[in-house]
Design a protein around this motif. Structure first.
Motif, PDB file in Angstrom:
ATOM      1  N   ASN A 170      -5.059  -1.066  -8.632  1.00  0.00           N
ATOM      2  CA  ASN A 170      -6.071  -2.112  -8.354  1.00  0.00           C
ATOM      3  C   ASN A 170      -5.719  -2.921  -7.103  1.00  0.00           C
ATOM      4  OD1 ASN A 170      -5.681  -2.172 -11.717  1.00  0.00           O
ATOM      5  ND2 ASN A 170      -7.707  -1.696 -10.920  1.00  0.00           N
ATOM      6  N   VAL A 171      -5.394  -2.236  -6.026  1.00  0.00           N
ATOM      7  CA  VAL A 171      -4.951  -2.919  -4.802  1.00  0.00           C
ATOM      8  C   VAL A 171      -6.152  -3.335  -3.953  1.00  0.00           C
ATOM      9  CG1 VAL A 171      -3.701  -2.651  -2.615  1.00  0.00           C
ATOM     10  CG2 VAL A 171      -2.700  -1.789  -4.744  1.00  0.00           C
ATOM     11  N   THR A 172      -6.178  -4.614  -3.630  1.00  0.00           N
ATOM     12  CA  THR A 172      -7.185  -5.175  -2.713  1.00  0.00           C
ATOM     13  C   THR A 172      -6.464  -5.866  -1.571  1.00  0.00           C
ATOM     14  OG1 THR A 172      -8.875  -5.478  -4.428  1.00  0.00           O
ATOM     15  CG2 THR A 172      -9.053  -6.886  -2.497  1.00  0.00           C
ATOM     16  N   LYS A 173      -6.966  -5.682  -0.362  1.00  0.00           N
ATOM     17  CA  LYS A 173      -6.399  -6.371   0.794  1.00  0.00           C
ATOM     18  C   LYS A 173      -7.543  -7.014   1.579  1.00  0.00           C
ATOM     19  CE  LYS A 173      -3.561  -7.784   3.964  1.00  0.00           C
ATOM     20  NZ  LYS A 173      -2.640  -8.908   3.698  1.00  0.00           N
ATOM     21  N   LYS A 174      -7.465  -8.340   1.719  1.00  0.00           N
ATOM     22  CA  LYS A 174      -8.478  -9.076   2.485  1.00  0.00           C
ATOM     23  C   LYS A 174      -7.846  -9.692   3.724  1.00  0.00           C
ATOM     24  CE  LYS A 174     -11.290 -10.424  -1.524  1.00  0.00           C
ATOM     25  NZ  LYS A 174     -11.796 -11.554  -2.322  1.00  0.00           N
ATOM     26  N   PHE A 175      -8.606  -9.714   4.806  1.00  0.00           N
ATOM     27  CA  PHE A 175      -8.246 -10.478   6.003  1.00  0.00           C
ATOM     28  C   PHE A 175      -9.336 -11.529   6.151  1.00  0.00           C
ATOM     29  CE2 PHE A 175      -6.420  -6.258   6.686  1.00  0.00           C
ATOM     30  CZ  PHE A 175      -5.112  -6.582   7.027  1.00  0.00           C
ATOM     31  N   GLY A 176      -9.055 -12.746   5.653  1.00  0.00           N
ATOM     32  CA  GLY A 176     -10.099 -13.777   5.587  1.00  0.00           C
ATOM     33  C   GLY A 176     -11.171 -13.326   4.610  1.00  0.00           C
ATOM     34  N   GLU A 177     -12.416 -13.247   5.084  1.00  0.00           N
ATOM     35  CA  GLU A 177     -13.530 -12.797   4.232  1.00  0.00           C
ATOM     36  C   GLU A 177     -13.676 -11.272   4.236  1.00  0.00           C
ATOM     37  OE1 GLU A 177     -15.685 -14.850   2.272  1.00  0.00           O
ATOM     38  OE2 GLU A 177     -13.953 -16.113   2.704  1.00  0.00           O
ATOM     39  N   PHE A 178     -13.032 -10.623   5.205  1.00  0.00           N
ATOM     40  CA  PHE A 178     -13.192  -9.170   5.347  1.00  0.00           C
ATOM     41  C   PHE A 178     -12.335  -8.426   4.329  1.00  0.00           C
ATOM     42  CE2 PHE A 178     -11.690  -5.133   7.318  1.00  0.00           C
ATOM     43  CZ  PHE A 178     -12.903  -4.467   7.304  1.00  0.00           C
ATOM     44  N   VAL A 179     -12.953  -7.530   3.559  1.00  0.00           N
ATOM     45  CA  VAL A 179     -12.232  -6.730   2.569  1.00  0.00           C
ATOM     46  C   VAL A 179     -11.875  -5.384   3.204  1.00  0.00           C
ATOM     47  CG1 VAL A 179     -12.288  -5.694   0.267  1.00  0.00           C
ATOM     48  CG2 VAL A 179     -13.483  -7.856   0.687  1.00  0.00           C
ATOM     49  N   ALA A 180     -10.578  -5.197   3.519  1.00  0.00           N
ATOM     50  CA  ALA A 180     -10.128  -3.950   4.163  1.00  0.00           C
ATOM     51  C   ALA A 180      -9.895  -2.859   3.125  1.00  0.00           C
ATOM     52  CB  ALA A 180      -8.847  -4.206   4.956  1.00  0.00           C
ATOM     53  N   ILE A 181      -9.354  -3.240   1.963  1.00  0.00           N
ATOM     54  CA  ILE A 181      -9.111  -2.318   0.847  1.00  0.00           C
ATOM     55  C   ILE A 181      -9.676  -2.962  -0.406  1.00  0.00           C
ATOM     56  CG2 ILE A 181      -7.347  -1.151  -0.566  1.00  0.00           C
ATOM     57  CD1 ILE A 181      -7.420  -0.024   2.229  1.00  0.00           C
ATOM     58  N   SER A 182     -10.474  -2.194  -1.176  1.00  0.00           N
ATOM     59  CA  SER A 182     -11.181  -2.778  -2.311  1.00  0.00           C
ATOM     60  C   SER A 182     -10.791  -2.106  -3.623  1.00  0.00           C
ATOM     61  CB  SER A 182     -12.698  -2.646  -2.079  1.00  0.00           C
ATOM     62  OG  SER A 182     -13.411  -3.118  -3.189  1.00  0.00           O
ATOM     63  N   ASP A 183     -10.017  -2.810  -4.440  1.00  0.00           N
ATOM     64  CA  ASP A 183      -9.692  -2.398  -5.817  1.00  0.00           C
ATOM     65  C   ASP A 183      -9.341  -0.910  -5.890  1.00  0.00           C
ATOM     66  OD1 ASP A 183      -9.281  -2.908  -8.521  1.00  0.00           O
ATOM     67  OD2 ASP A 183     -11.328  -2.317  -9.056  1.00  0.00           O
ATOM     68  N   LEU A 184      -8.330  -0.522  -5.122  1.00  0.00           N
ATOM     69  CA  LEU A 184      -8.001   0.902  -4.949  1.00  0.00           C
ATOM     70  C   LEU A 184      -6.912   1.354  -5.915  1.00  0.00           C
ATOM     71  CD1 LEU A 184      -7.852   2.804  -1.682  1.00  0.00           C
ATOM     72  CD2 LEU A 184      -5.747   2.772  -2.994  1.00  0.00           C
ATOM     73  N   ASN A 185      -7.118   2.514  -6.523  1.00  0.00           N
ATOM     74  CA  ASN A 185      -6.124   3.157  -7.393  1.00  0.00           C
ATOM     75  C   ASN A 185      -5.819   4.546  -6.846  1.00  0.00           C
ATOM     76  OD1 ASN A 185      -5.800   1.308  -9.891  1.00  0.00           O
ATOM     77  ND2 ASN A 185      -8.009   1.412  -9.582  1.00  0.00           N
ATOM     78  N   LEU A 186      -4.529   4.851  -6.717  1.00  0.00           N
ATOM     79  CA  LEU A 186      -4.147   6.141  -6.134  1.00  0.00           C
ATOM     80  C   LEU A 186      -2.719   6.490  -6.534  1.00  0.00           C
ATOM     81  CD1 LEU A 186      -4.674   8.466  -4.042  1.00  0.00           C
ATOM     82  CD2 LEU A 186      -3.775   6.926  -2.283  1.00  0.00           C
ATOM     83  N   ASP A 187      -2.490   7.769  -6.860  1.00  0.00           N
ATOM     84  CA  ASP A 187      -1.145   8.289  -7.127  1.00  0.00           C
ATOM     85  C   ASP A 187      -0.810   9.344  -6.076  1.00  0.00           C
ATOM     86  OD1 ASP A 187      -0.790   6.765  -9.415  1.00  0.00           O
ATOM     87  OD2 ASP A 187      -1.597   8.312 -10.750  1.00  0.00           O
ATOM     88  N   ILE A 188       0.403   9.247  -5.511  1.00  0.00           N
ATOM     89  CA  ILE A 188       0.914  10.252  -4.577  1.00  0.00           C
ATOM     90  C   ILE A 188       2.251  10.737  -5.138  1.00  0.00           C
ATOM     91  CG2 ILE A 188       1.695  10.703  -2.203  1.00  0.00           C
ATOM     92  CD1 ILE A 188      -0.158   8.398  -1.299  1.00  0.00           C
ATOM     93  N   TYR A 189       2.464  12.055  -5.134  1.00  0.00           N
ATOM     94  CA  TYR A 189       3.625  12.641  -5.809  1.00  0.00           C
ATOM     95  C   TYR A 189       4.731  13.033  -4.836  1.00  0.00           C
ATOM     96  CZ  TYR A 189       0.693  12.677  -9.913  1.00  0.00           C
ATOM     97  OH  TYR A 189      -0.099  12.272 -10.966  1.00  0.00           O
ATOM     98  N   ALA A 190       5.961  13.098  -5.347  1.00  0.00           N
ATOM     99  CA  ALA A 190       7.115  13.508  -4.539  1.00  0.00           C
ATOM    100  C   ALA A 190       6.857  14.895  -3.955  1.00  0.00           C
ATOM    101  CB  ALA A 190       8.378  13.523  -5.399  1.00  0.00           C
ATOM    102  N   ARG A 191       7.276  15.078  -2.696  1.00  0.00           N
ATOM    103  CA  ARG A 191       7.173  16.341  -1.949  1.00  0.00           C
ATOM    104  C   ARG A 191       5.751  16.660  -1.491  1.00  0.00           C
ATOM    105  NH1 ARG A 191       8.536  20.319  -5.655  1.00  0.00           N
ATOM    106  NH2 ARG A 191       8.165  21.841  -4.024  1.00  0.00           N
ATOM    107  N   GLU A 192       4.820  15.724  -1.699  1.00  0.00           N
ATOM    108  CA  GLU A 192       3.461  15.940  -1.191  1.00  0.00           C
ATOM    109  C   GLU A 192       3.416  15.707   0.319  1.00  0.00           C
ATOM    110  OE1 GLU A 192      -0.533  15.373  -2.738  1.00  0.00           O
ATOM    111  OE2 GLU A 192       0.333  13.898  -4.072  1.00  0.00           O
ATOM    112  N   PHE A 193       2.506  16.410   0.979  1.00  0.00           N
ATOM    113  CA  PHE A 193       2.092  16.080   2.346  1.00  0.00           C
ATOM    114  C   PHE A 193       0.673  15.556   2.162  1.00  0.00           C
ATOM    115  CE2 PHE A 193       3.067  17.507   6.900  1.00  0.00           C
ATOM    116  CZ  PHE A 193       2.315  16.489   7.436  1.00  0.00           C
ATOM    117  N   PHE A 194       0.555  14.238   2.112  1.00  0.00           N
ATOM    118  CA  PHE A 194      -0.695  13.587   1.701  1.00  0.00           C
ATOM    119  C   PHE A 194      -1.388  13.006   2.929  1.00  0.00           C
ATOM    120  CE2 PHE A 194      -3.461  10.417  -0.167  1.00  0.00           C
ATOM    121  CZ  PHE A 194      -3.864  10.987  -1.367  1.00  0.00           C
ATOM    122  N   ALA A 195      -2.688  13.271   3.069  1.00  0.00           N
ATOM    123  CA  ALA A 195      -3.429  12.784   4.244  1.00  0.00           C
ATOM    124  C   ALA A 195      -4.432  11.710   3.848  1.00  0.00           C
ATOM    125  CB  ALA A 195      -4.146  13.935   4.927  1.00  0.00           C
ATOM    126  N   LEU A 196      -4.421  10.609   4.608  1.00  0.00           N
ATOM    127  CA  LEU A 196      -5.456   9.578   4.502  1.00  0.00           C
ATOM    128  C   LEU A 196      -6.410   9.813   5.667  1.00  0.00           C
ATOM    129  CD1 LEU A 196      -3.106   6.528   3.837  1.00  0.00           C
ATOM    130  CD2 LEU A 196      -4.611   7.604   2.159  1.00  0.00           C
TER     131      LEU A 196
END
Length: 378
Positions: free
Chosen positions: A26-52
């Motif tokens: 449930n990660v949210t990141k705001k810069f003032g009023e701007f919501v950069a990340i909104s209530d995010l849930n994500l799992d990344i596993y060991a040895r993954e090559f994970f792309a955003l």
């Protein structure tokens, strides 16, 4: 795709007994009023090559900076190996970051650049020397150890930055648009080098990129982002073949999007889309209500082009060749239908072209199977 030690396909995300290395809760990141990340849930596993993956401003770099410790979540928790990392400063995390600019020290030679972080940690001299030599071997830079960064190519500087980032054996390596400064041919070669290095070290890599081809080439899984949210997280083949939205279909690769109204019919879905044109039949990877606003996503390489009307295909449309793009390995035909719609079809160039089967203004038939197009709710 990666293999595990037993030779099976690497897919810890499908194993309920596997614990993720990184967890966003449930990660949210705001810069003032701007919501950069909104209530995010994500799992990344060991040895993954994970792309955003996503366009500028979608939140992918903010996500990476929170992992590195350069930003803190406004709310929610980020865990690394089960530990909340909010209170751990960047230099104390088992995380390293490789920047697009490489940030090498111009006055130090390549050997000393790689050794820099190990010296600061006061690693014993014999261990440090062995580690630097190992990193030089890994990145095939042994012959260039005594050169300064300006005396090697851009691709080699990229490898030095990678060697320095891996020297401290981090649990997690973050790569911020790492290949952006390289030309197309070198970027392609370096993608495969990155994959080999990631697999041989077993380090978890998380790469931020807006280059869909790069993400699809290197990653075990891809997270497609838009406006601070995860739109789809899956393996490259699933994202390409069965996107879960028009946004993902349109963002990944080349695609025709045909809008209309859809009606489910057993296993298949019928799309009514233009007066005077036959309904199109496709499949859906999500429930479609009786008559829904929808779109069919069909990849150009799945569309056959012929001079005679095919009798063995479910979807058949007639048009005229409007444009031809010759790209060496493939040719893309832009075909205009009677109602003005333009559809792209691709043909692999398996031999040298002496003369084309079709040229500009030629009448042609386009066809594809009932499973080639994905029907998505709009």
């Amino acid at each position: 795709m990666n293999q595990d030690t037993s030779g099976n396909a690497f897919a810890p995300w499908n194993d309920a007994s596997e614990k993720p290395l990184i967890t966003f809760k449930n990660v949210t990141k705001k810069f003032g009023e701007f919501v950069a990340i909104s209530d995010l849930n994500l799992d990344i596993y060991a040895r993954e090559f994970f792309a955003l993956l996503g366009p500028s401003g979608c939140g992918k770099t903010t996500l990476m900076r929170m992992l590195a410790g350069f930003e803190t979540p406004t709310s929610g928790v980020i865990e690394l190996a089960g530990q909340d990392i909010a209170a751990i400063p960047p230099n104390k995390r088992e995380v390293n970051m490789m920047f697009q600019s490489y940030a090498l020290f111009p006055h130090l030679n390549i050997w000393d650049n790689i050794a820099f972080g190990l010296r600061r940690e006061k690693m014993p001299k014999d261990q440090m020397e062995a580690r630097v030599e190992e990193m030089l071997r890994l990145t095939k830079m042994e012959k260039f150890a005594r050169r300064k960064p300006h005396q090697v190519s851009g691709g080699q500087r990229q490898r030095v930055a990678l060697a320095r980032s891996l020297a401290k054996a981090p649990k997690l390596l973050l790569l911020d648009e790492p290949l952006g400064a390289l030309d197309a041919k070198l970027r392609q070669d370096t993608q495969f080098e990155l994959m080999d290095i990631q697999e041989s070290t077993g380090t978890t890599f998380v790469i931020v990129t807006h280059d869909q081809e790069e993400a699809m080439t290197v990653a075990s899984r891809v997270a497609v982002m838009d406006h601070g949210k995860l739109v789809q997280v899956d393996t490259p083949d699933v994202i390409y073949e069965t996107p879960n939205s028009v946004y993902v279909a349109d963002f990944i690769g080349d695609v025709n999007i045909i809008e209309g109204t859809a009606e489910a019919n057993g296993e298949s879905v019928s799309l009514t889309w233009a007066e005077g044109q036959p309904a199109l039949i496709g499949s859906a990877n999500q429930p479609i209500s009786k008559v829904a606003s929808a779109a069919m996503a069909i990849r150009p390489e799945k569309i056959a082009i012929s001079s005679k009307k095919p009798t063995d295909r479910t979807n058949v449309l007639q048009g005229k060749v409007l444009d031809i793009a010759y790209l060496g390995n493939i040719s893309t035909y832009h075909v205009q239908l009677d109602n003005g719609t333009v559809i792209k079809a691709q043909i692999a160039n398996t031999r040298r072209i002496a003369r084309r089967n079709f040229t500009w203004k030629d009448p042609v038939w386009l066809s594809w199977t009932d499973t080639a197009g994905i029907v998505l709710a709009v």
